[in-house]
Design a protein around this motif. Sequence first.
Motif, PDB file in Angstrom:
ATOM      1  N   LEU A 109      36.259   3.135  14.286  1.00  0.00           N
ATOM      2  CA  LEU A 109      36.173   1.779  14.809  1.00  0.00           C
ATOM      3  C   LEU A 109      37.456   1.001  14.502  1.00  0.00           C
ATOM      4  N   THR A 110      37.777   0.053  15.370  1.00  0.00           N
ATOM      5  CA  THR A 110      38.912  -0.832  15.119  1.00  0.00           C
ATOM      6  C   THR A 110      38.575  -1.794  13.982  1.00  0.00           C
ATOM      7  N   ALA A 111      39.583  -2.489  13.496  1.00  0.00           N
ATOM      8  CA  ALA A 111      39.345  -3.493  12.450  1.00  0.00           C
ATOM      9  C   ALA A 111      38.333  -4.516  12.938  1.00  0.00           C
ATOM     10  N   LEU A 112      38.475  -4.941  14.206  1.00  0.00           N
ATOM     11  CA  LEU A 112      37.556  -5.929  14.768  1.00  0.00           C
ATOM     12  C   LEU A 112      36.122  -5.420  14.751  1.00  0.00           C
ATOM     13  N   ASP A 113      35.903  -4.202  15.197  1.00  0.00           N
ATOM     14  CA  ASP A 113      34.543  -3.676  15.262  1.00  0.00           C
ATOM     15  C   ASP A 113      33.993  -3.306  13.882  1.00  0.00           C
ATOM     16  N   ASN A 114      34.879  -2.970  12.944  1.00  0.00           N
ATOM     17  CA  ASN A 114      34.418  -2.766  11.567  1.00  0.00           C
ATOM     18  C   ASN A 114      33.802  -4.047  11.026  1.00  0.00           C
ATOM     19  N   VAL A 115      34.480  -5.173  11.253  1.00  0.00           N
ATOM     20  CA  VAL A 115      33.991  -6.450  10.740  1.00  0.00           C
ATOM     21  C   VAL A 115      32.774  -6.930  11.532  1.00  0.00           C
ATOM     22  N   ALA A 116      32.742  -6.604  12.817  1.00  0.00           N
ATOM     23  CA  ALA A 116      31.622  -7.042  13.663  1.00  0.00           C
ATOM     24  C   ALA A 116      30.347  -6.256  13.387  1.00  0.00           C
ATOM     25  N   PHE A 117      30.463  -5.134  12.692  1.00  0.00           N
ATOM     26  CA  PHE A 117      29.304  -4.252  12.480  1.00  0.00           C
ATOM     27  C   PHE A 117      28.159  -4.984  11.786  1.00  0.00           C
ATOM     28  N   GLY A 118      28.468  -5.727  10.718  1.00  0.00           N
ATOM     29  CA  GLY A 118      27.424  -6.431   9.974  1.00  0.00           C
ATOM     30  C   GLY A 118      26.708  -7.484  10.802  1.00  0.00           C
ATOM     31  N   PRO A 119      27.443  -8.407  11.436  1.00  0.00           N
ATOM     32  CA  PRO A 119      26.781  -9.397  12.288  1.00  0.00           C
ATOM     33  C   PRO A 119      25.941  -8.773  13.398  1.00  0.00           C
ATOM     34  N   ARG A 130      31.759 -10.034  17.754  1.00  0.00           N
ATOM     35  CA  ARG A 130      33.212  -9.864  17.837  1.00  0.00           C
ATOM     36  C   ARG A 130      33.927 -11.204  17.641  1.00  0.00           C
ATOM     37  N   ALA A 131      33.351 -12.275  18.151  1.00  0.00           N
ATOM     38  CA  ALA A 131      33.959 -13.604  17.967  1.00  0.00           C
ATOM     39  C   ALA A 131      33.975 -13.964  16.487  1.00  0.00           C
ATOM     40  N   GLU A 132      32.869 -13.678  15.807  1.00  0.00           N
ATOM     41  CA  GLU A 132      32.824 -13.977  14.382  1.00  0.00           C
ATOM     42  C   GLU A 132      33.790 -13.095  13.606  1.00  0.00           C
ATOM     43  N   ALA A 133      33.859 -11.808  13.991  1.00  0.00           N
ATOM     44  CA  ALA A 133      34.787 -10.884  13.328  1.00  0.00           C
ATOM     45  C   ALA A 133      36.230 -11.337  13.510  1.00  0.00           C
ATOM     46  N   ALA A 134      36.570 -11.788  14.709  1.00  0.00           N
ATOM     47  CA  ALA A 134      37.935 -12.263  14.967  1.00  0.00           C
ATOM     48  C   ALA A 134      38.260 -13.466  14.090  1.00  0.00           C
ATOM     49  N   ASP A 135      37.258 -14.327  13.880  1.00  0.00           N
ATOM     50  CA  ASP A 135      37.451 -15.499  13.025  1.00  0.00           C
ATOM     51  C   ASP A 135      37.758 -15.073  11.590  1.00  0.00           C
ATOM     52  N   TRP A 136      37.007 -14.098  11.087  1.00  0.00           N
ATOM     53  CA  TRP A 136      37.219 -13.642   9.708  1.00  0.00           C
ATOM     54  C   TRP A 136      38.564 -12.926   9.559  1.00  0.00           C
ATOM     55  N   ALA A 138      41.195 -13.511  11.246  1.00  0.00           N
ATOM     56  CA  ALA A 138      42.225 -14.557  11.286  1.00  0.00           C
ATOM     57  C   ALA A 138      42.369 -15.206   9.914  1.00  0.00           C
ATOM     58  N   ARG A 139      41.257 -15.430   9.230  1.00  0.00           N
ATOM     59  CA  ARG A 139      41.321 -16.016   7.883  1.00  0.00           C
ATOM     60  C   ARG A 139      42.075 -15.108   6.922  1.00  0.00           C
ATOM     61  N   MET A 140      41.994 -13.795   7.171  1.00  0.00           N
ATOM     62  CA  MET A 140      42.666 -12.829   6.312  1.00  0.00           C
ATOM     63  C   MET A 140      44.107 -12.582   6.737  1.00  0.00           C
ATOM     64  N   GLY A 141      44.565 -13.297   7.787  1.00  0.00           N
ATOM     65  CA  GLY A 141      45.929 -13.107   8.261  1.00  0.00           C
ATOM     66  C   GLY A 141      46.130 -11.807   9.010  1.00  0.00           C
ATOM     67  N   LEU A 142      45.071 -11.307   9.663  1.00  0.00           N
ATOM     68  CA  LEU A 142      45.124 -10.007  10.328  1.00  0.00           C
ATOM     69  C   LEU A 142      44.938 -10.123  11.842  1.00  0.00           C
ATOM     70  N   GLU A 143      45.306 -11.278  12.411  1.00  0.00           N
ATOM     71  CA  GLU A 143      45.138 -11.464  13.858  1.00  0.00           C
ATOM     72  C   GLU A 143      45.837 -10.374  14.656  1.00  0.00           C
ATOM     73  N   ALA A 144      46.965  -9.899  14.164  1.00  0.00           N
ATOM     74  CA  ALA A 144      47.749  -8.914  14.910  1.00  0.00           C
ATOM     75  C   ALA A 144      47.226  -7.492  14.754  1.00  0.00           C
ATOM     76  N   HIS A 145      46.176  -7.310  13.953  1.00  0.00           N
ATOM     77  CA  HIS A 145      45.694  -5.951  13.679  1.00  0.00           C
ATOM     78  C   HIS A 145      44.242  -5.738  14.087  1.00  0.00           C
ATOM     79  N   THR A 146      43.716  -6.624  14.929  1.00  0.00           N
ATOM     80  CA  THR A 146      42.298  -6.499  15.296  1.00  0.00           C
ATOM     81  C   THR A 146      41.993  -5.189  16.008  1.00  0.00           C
TER      82      THR A 146
END
Length: 367
Positions: A109-119, A130-136, A138-146
């Motif tokens: 899974l991509t970084a985005l889908d890894n984070v989206a898994f829980g929600p 995915r919207a919530e994962a993108a928000d998190w 971004a907070r971690m400074g990883l917008e370019a690595h989703t």
Amino acid sequence: MSTRPTHTPPAVRQTTAEGLDAHLVVARGDFRLDLRLAAAPGEVVALLGPNGAGKTTALRALAGLTPLTAGSLRLDGRALEDPERRIATPPEVRPVGVVFQDYLLFPHLTALDNVAFGPRCHGLSKAEARAEAADWLARMGLEAHTGAKPRRLSGGQAQRVALARALATRPRLLLLDEPLAALDARTRLGIRAQLRRHLADFEAVAVLVTHDPLDAMVLADRLVVVEHGRVVQEGTPAEVSRRPRTDYIASLVGLNLYQGRADGHTVTLDGGTAITTTEDLTGPVFVAFPPSAVTLHRDRPDTSARNVWRAEVTGLESHGDQIRVELTGELPLLADLTTVAVAELGLQPGRTVWATLKAAQTHAYPA
């Protein structure tokens, strides 16, 4: 964190903010964990202890991965586990987030889908998750690595993705298992500072398991030191550092530690050796002082120092930009010297020296 996620999964929404109240009892063969642990929302607690002390067992018990033999676990006033009352909430429905030592990101899974898994598991639609994962991210400074998969992430980036994944479900208890252990020393420095900022903004309870005293001192509000399955000391990092109560803790914070009986300014140890201190105490006490406070001499010195002992060098090793000298004799102790001082004294194992220590550099306190 300046903003909160847009969506709050119903499965993890809480109506109280009472924090963690746990009595963890786990019996496994000859080992028994018996640990009481309480923490308020917003507090970061670090579990410290030698290998086999029970830190990981405690973390697994909090996560629900290791069942309690006895005791209880309450979070925000809700009983998650109580063997006597036959309450055992499955791990997957506990409001608990975990960051494992090796992160355990899903490799496909991509970084985005890894984070989206829980929600997603908590009922959000794919787009919402995915919207919530993108928000998190971004907070971690990883917008370019989703869109990056774990194999294309650096260790520090993977750690932040794992933290975002744990936080994305809005947990009321965040568990971190050696979260910086997989990082190299240079990366660790920056990620430790970032993790501290994220934990400072976390509104629920965080429990950190680590063997690294620097991680514990920087990240935690309170230290709980565990040995042989039980708490041997707890307090703020400053309190524990200043008043260690076991050899393990003294070694952890880099102090010489002794236990004896005080009569005024003199502390007599079990073997009969006396240490002069500035504190005026009576009864059982600990005495601690840093290795840097010890001065070594070839011959018995004519000095104003109140403590003078004959000693023998048993070992030398590099310790930062100094040399740590291990000594035995009437008082086994450690001394930190510069490389120049070691060379001038001609120190080597078997060499006899005199050790001095000023009373003002000791710290005595009730045992």
